[in-house]
Design a protein around this motif. Sequence first.
Motif, short mmCIF file in Angstrom:
data_model
loop_
_atom_site.label_atom_id
_atom_site.label_comp_id
_atom_site.label_asym_id
_atom_site.label_seq_id
_atom_site.Cartn_x
_atom_site.Cartn_y
_atom_site.Cartn_z
N GLY A 38 60.30 29.93 43.92
CA GLY A 38 59.98 29.92 42.15
C GLY A 38 58.92 28.83 42.24
N SER A 39 58.54 27.85 42.93
CA SER A 39 57.47 27.04 42.70
C SER A 39 56.08 27.60 42.70
N LEU A 40 55.90 28.81 43.30
CA LEU A 40 54.84 29.68 43.55
C LEU A 40 54.47 30.56 42.16
N TRP A 41 55.36 30.63 41.36
CA TRP A 41 55.11 31.62 40.28
C TRP A 41 55.37 30.80 39.01
N ARG A 42 55.13 29.62 38.96
CA ARG A 42 55.41 29.03 37.65
C ARG A 42 54.31 28.89 36.79
N CYS A 43 53.12 29.20 37.28
CA CYS A 43 51.71 29.34 36.64
C CYS A 43 51.39 30.65 36.71
N ARG A 44 50.74 31.29 35.68
CA ARG A 44 50.27 32.51 35.69
C ARG A 44 49.10 32.90 34.70
N THR A 45 48.00 33.46 35.10
CA THR A 45 46.89 34.09 34.36
C THR A 45 46.73 35.51 34.54
N ILE A 46 46.80 36.10 33.18
CA ILE A 46 46.61 37.55 33.37
C ILE A 46 45.28 37.96 32.45
N THR A 47 44.38 38.53 33.14
CA THR A 47 43.20 38.89 32.10
C THR A 47 43.00 40.40 32.06
N PHE A 48 42.90 40.66 30.53
CA PHE A 48 42.76 42.45 30.34
C PHE A 48 41.13 42.29 30.43
N TYR A 49 40.57 43.13 30.94
CA TYR A 49 38.94 43.37 31.21
C TYR A 49 38.55 44.67 30.43
N GLY A 50 37.80 44.31 29.43
CA GLY A 50 37.10 45.33 28.40
C GLY A 50 36.45 46.29 29.19
N GLN A 51 35.77 45.94 30.28
CA GLN A 51 34.81 46.60 30.87
C GLN A 51 35.57 47.04 32.30
N PRO A 52 36.24 48.14 32.31
CA PRO A 52 36.84 48.33 33.53
C PRO A 52 36.47 48.84 34.82
N SER A 53 36.91 48.35 35.99
CA SER A 53 36.37 48.86 37.22
C SER A 53 37.69 48.89 38.32
N ARG A 54 37.47 49.54 39.28
CA ARG A 54 38.75 49.87 40.22
C ARG A 54 39.19 48.56 40.62
N ALA A 55 38.47 47.50 41.10
CA ALA A 55 38.88 46.42 41.70
C ALA A 55 39.51 45.68 40.72
N ARG A 56 39.07 45.50 39.38
CA ARG A 56 39.63 44.88 38.37
C ARG A 56 40.84 45.19 37.72
#
Length: 439
Positions: free
Chosen positions: A49-67
């Motif tokens: 559980g200690s590995l998953w306490r912090c999370r950032t999710i970014t929604f990119y308006g300019q899409p790319s396959r990698a993103r």
Amino acid sequence: MEDDSESEQSSWAYLPDVCLRHVFHWLDDRDRSRAALVCKKWSCAMHSGSLWRCRTITFYGQPSRARALEFQSALWYTKKFGKYLKHLEIKLSNPYNTPFIKKFQVIMRGLLSHLGKCNSHLVSLSIKYLELDCLIWRNVVRAQFIKNLAAFLKRMSNQLDYLNLKGARITLEEGCELLNSLSSLTNRSFISEINIEDFFSLHLSVYSSALFHQTMSKFHRLTILTFNYNCISDELLDILRERSSHSLCTLNIKCHIHDPHGQVVSGMSWANLAKRAPKLNVNFFFERVMKHDQLARILLEEIPVRSISLRSCYFSDPDWTMRPTLTNLLPAYWHGLQKLTLELNNDHELLDNELLQLILSCKRLLFLKVWAFLSVSFMERLLQNRAERKCILTTIKVRIYTAQDDSTEEERLLADIYRKFKYLIDSELNYFVITYPMV
């Protein structure tokens, strides 16, 4: 060779769990999932559980396959390990059309619904720069998103300690609906930190709203509140004094030229709040609010100011003068001011003497950032006073504007000044000074 290989495998196999989790902490999602395939021990570490306490999710308006792959991975792991989450940050990067916003709203509905059911540890939520007043937010999509977010805040209201909705740009009624969600279960909220800077739409006189005052009266344990000056009123200061004075430590107040800021606020209201909240420090951030009469109405001497930032954003106004602010207003905070930021287009006005006198009068000033038209000799005088212990600055960041394309001579003089005070700069200062042509 085989013995060496077996020895190496054995040493990794017996790596203590705490060390293994520390290694996993520095891996991204893809590397974590690959490492988890090595053995059962590493797979167990992956599910710590200690590995998953912090999370950032970014929604990119300019899409790319990698993103897209990165986003899908982040979303999948957030749902899979959502029960461990304590700190969640959602970023909306360059939204560009209505279909993208619709997709964002649908995904957020599912994510918030899932977290609302499985998570009992979330204490921090940040969703910045939604800009809900933009045209790409169609009314139906916007209303549904606010409804989903309000329901989530209501469900999490007993555990959330930090909420950041900076840049939401929302109507007064919608904004109060979201804030009221934090207190809907008990009619009281004990959240300690809220950031509602640029939370309301531009041009709103929030300070005159009884609905806003009623909403803010439900918060009983605020320690840090970040908001705009268009929310400030005698009523709000009285509410903070009555409800949160025992805990209140910091008010971060932004005053923007496009936000209403002409209201009259009593110095007595500030004095009463400061008396009841002895730990209170106030940080002001002004953007293009530079004229002395405007500032004098806001910067009352009863306010326990710790930091002031004045930014003209490169705009030049021949009718504006900075001298009265430096000589009459800011010296009132000589006993408490610790941080001063000035970004000024003062090409018609030399301020070397006034600025130096202000710095020397502020006995607790530690941080100085100045972007302005100054003479190079100002830096030598400032450093000489610092060397003589007439001020206690630890950070000096200066951009000296010049009206010439060629600043070779000024740069040479700055180099000479640096060499003269090198012993002081290298041992005691965070120091950065450059010239910058403004032509």
